[in-house]
Enzyme design. Sequence first.
Site, PDB file in Angstrom:
ATOM      1  N   LYS A   1       0.860  -1.207   0.000  1.00  0.00           N
ATOM      2  CA  LYS A   1       0.000   0.000   0.000  1.00  0.00           C
ATOM      3  C   LYS A   1       0.885   1.242   0.000  1.00  0.00           C
ATOM      4  O   LYS A   1       2.059   1.182   0.420  1.00  0.00           O
ATOM      5  CB  LYS A   1      -0.936   0.014   1.209  1.00  0.00           C
TER       6      LYS A   1
ATOM      7  N   ASP B   1      -2.406  -1.652  10.076  1.00  0.00           N
ATOM      8  CA  ASP B   1      -2.590  -1.598   8.612  1.00  0.00           C
ATOM      9  C   ASP B   1      -3.190  -2.886   8.032  1.00  0.00           C
ATOM     10  O   ASP B   1      -3.533  -2.936   6.849  1.00  0.00           O
ATOM     11  CB  ASP B   1      -1.246  -1.362   7.908  1.00  0.00           C
TER      12      ASP B   1
HETATM   13  P1  ATP Z   1       5.203  -0.862   9.467  1.00  0.00           P
HETATM   14  O1  ATP Z   1       4.706   0.523   9.288  1.00  0.00           O
HETATM   15  O2  ATP Z   1       4.157  -1.812   9.994  1.00  0.00           O
HETATM   16  O3  ATP Z   1       6.535  -0.962  10.171  1.00  0.00           O
HETATM   17  P2  ATP Z   1       6.527  -1.201   6.955  1.00  0.00           P
HETATM   18  O4  ATP Z   1       5.935  -1.388   5.623  1.00  0.00           O
HETATM   19  O5  ATP Z   1       7.284   0.090   7.146  1.00  0.00           O
HETATM   20  O6  ATP Z   1       5.377  -1.368   7.977  1.00  0.00           O
HETATM   21  P3  ATP Z   1       7.392  -3.952   7.064  1.00  0.00           P
HETATM   22  O7  ATP Z   1       7.939  -4.261   5.713  1.00  0.00           O
HETATM   23  O8  ATP Z   1       6.067  -4.483   7.406  1.00  0.00           O
HETATM   24  O9  ATP Z   1       7.480  -2.382   7.317  1.00  0.00           O
HETATM   25  O10 ATP Z   1       8.507  -4.444   8.123  1.00  0.00           O
HETATM   26  C1  ATP Z   1       8.533  -4.000   9.456  1.00  0.00           C
HETATM   27  C2  ATP Z   1       9.312  -5.007  10.324  1.00  0.00           C
HETATM   28  O11 ATP Z   1       8.540  -6.199  10.446  1.00  0.00           O
HETATM   29  C3  ATP Z   1      10.644  -5.429   9.773  1.00  0.00           C
HETATM   30  O12 ATP Z   1      11.619  -5.081  10.712  1.00  0.00           O
HETATM   31  C4  ATP Z   1      10.602  -6.931   9.574  1.00  0.00           C
HETATM   32  O13 ATP Z   1      11.736  -7.603  10.068  1.00  0.00           O
HETATM   33  C5  ATP Z   1       9.361  -7.360  10.377  1.00  0.00           C
HETATM   34  N1  ATP Z   1       8.552  -8.403   9.695  1.00  0.00           N
HETATM   35  C6  ATP Z   1       7.867  -9.393  10.283  1.00  0.00           C
HETATM   36  N2  ATP Z   1       7.207 -10.135   9.391  1.00  0.00           N
HETATM   37  C7  ATP Z   1       7.453  -9.617   8.186  1.00  0.00           C
HETATM   38  C8  ATP Z   1       7.050  -9.957   6.877  1.00  0.00           C
HETATM   39  N3  ATP Z   1       6.253 -11.007   6.613  1.00  0.00           N
HETATM   40  N4  ATP Z   1       7.475  -9.176   5.872  1.00  0.00           N
HETATM   41  C9  ATP Z   1       8.265  -8.097   6.134  1.00  0.00           C
HETATM   42  N5  ATP Z   1       8.706  -7.753   7.348  1.00  0.00           N
HETATM   43  C10 ATP Z   1       8.309  -8.500   8.382  1.00  0.00           C
END
Ligand code: ATP
Length: 294
Positions: free
Chosen positions: A13, A139
């Site tokens: 997203k 989210d």
């Molecule tokens: P958020 O705002 O929830 O942090 P984001 O898009 O910025 O979202 P994500 O890619 O969801 O970040 O990753 C956040 C953290 O979650 C990372 O440090 C990662 O190690 C952990 N994580 C746990 N499960 C997953 C997954 N399936 N995919 C990606 N990261 C994951």
Amino acid sequence: MADFDLRVQAHAKINLYLDVVGKRLDGYHEIETIFHSIGLHDDLYLRKRADRQITVHCEHPHVPCDPRNLAYRAAKLLLENIPDLSGVDITILKRIPVAAGLGGGSADAAAVLCGLNTLFNLELAQGELMQFGVQLGADVPFCILGGAALGRGVGEILTPLPPLHDAWVLLANPGLEISTAWVYQHLNLSLTPLKKNVTILTRCLRNGEFSSLARHLYNGLEVPVLSKYPVVKEIKAKLHNCPGSCGVLMSGSGATVFAFMQSQAEANLAAANFENDFAFCTATPMSSVGVRIS
Ligand code: ATP
């Protein structure tokens, strides 16, 4: 890919608007945001097990393959709540950059909830899946709903909006992983610049006014990120100046920056031209779904 029973696409997203409107007594921030699904997605391969174990396999070095993984936690939540459910092997083909403001972990959790619902014929309604989702992350309900939506509360109170069709974005990321918790900790609510109003953007989406929408993008989380990471500011300037770009913003808590592009051709050309400039750069269309099962 080895044997699997179901393949699920988990779409990333972007936030076209994000304003922090207050802080709750429990420490969580109240936001007003507009989410939009995009074509960029992870692929999740699900395979039923005979026992009640859950395994996760993912080759991305920064994605844990243990109970910290959001996909694992989504499966565990359903197993805890549905007594006769069997376990599952989950393989994640990661395309969405990690900790990049694109909701990759949340998308994977949404994909597992929806995928297990199909795989085991659970017949849970979308609203029920979203109620499980919010227990995993703010989210996740949007990633289940998909398309476009106004999000309030911590982002979980959703009003669907008509998604954009035929619009393309260019995504660029410097390879920085930014912790969402760090961004919120460094937010100074009293320093938020001129107050914006989400109703302009919701109206643009409802009326399909693309050029006005691209001019009113806003993200209050840019303030702490741009001051700590000047490279994100530089990416914004580069995307702003690239031919065909018509609106540039950091997504979520960053560091990914997106630019709305006038056409698919200009989006693809810009992605090719920037290939060596950024750790991650791609062109992708907007999506009207968050999870797709195939
Ligand atoms: P958020 O705002 O929830 O942090 P984001 O898009 O910025 O979202 P994500 O890619 O969801 O970040 O990753 C956040 C953290 O979650 C990372 O440090 C990662 O190690 C952990 N994580 C746990 N499960 C997953 C997954 N399936 N995919 C990606 N990261 C994951």
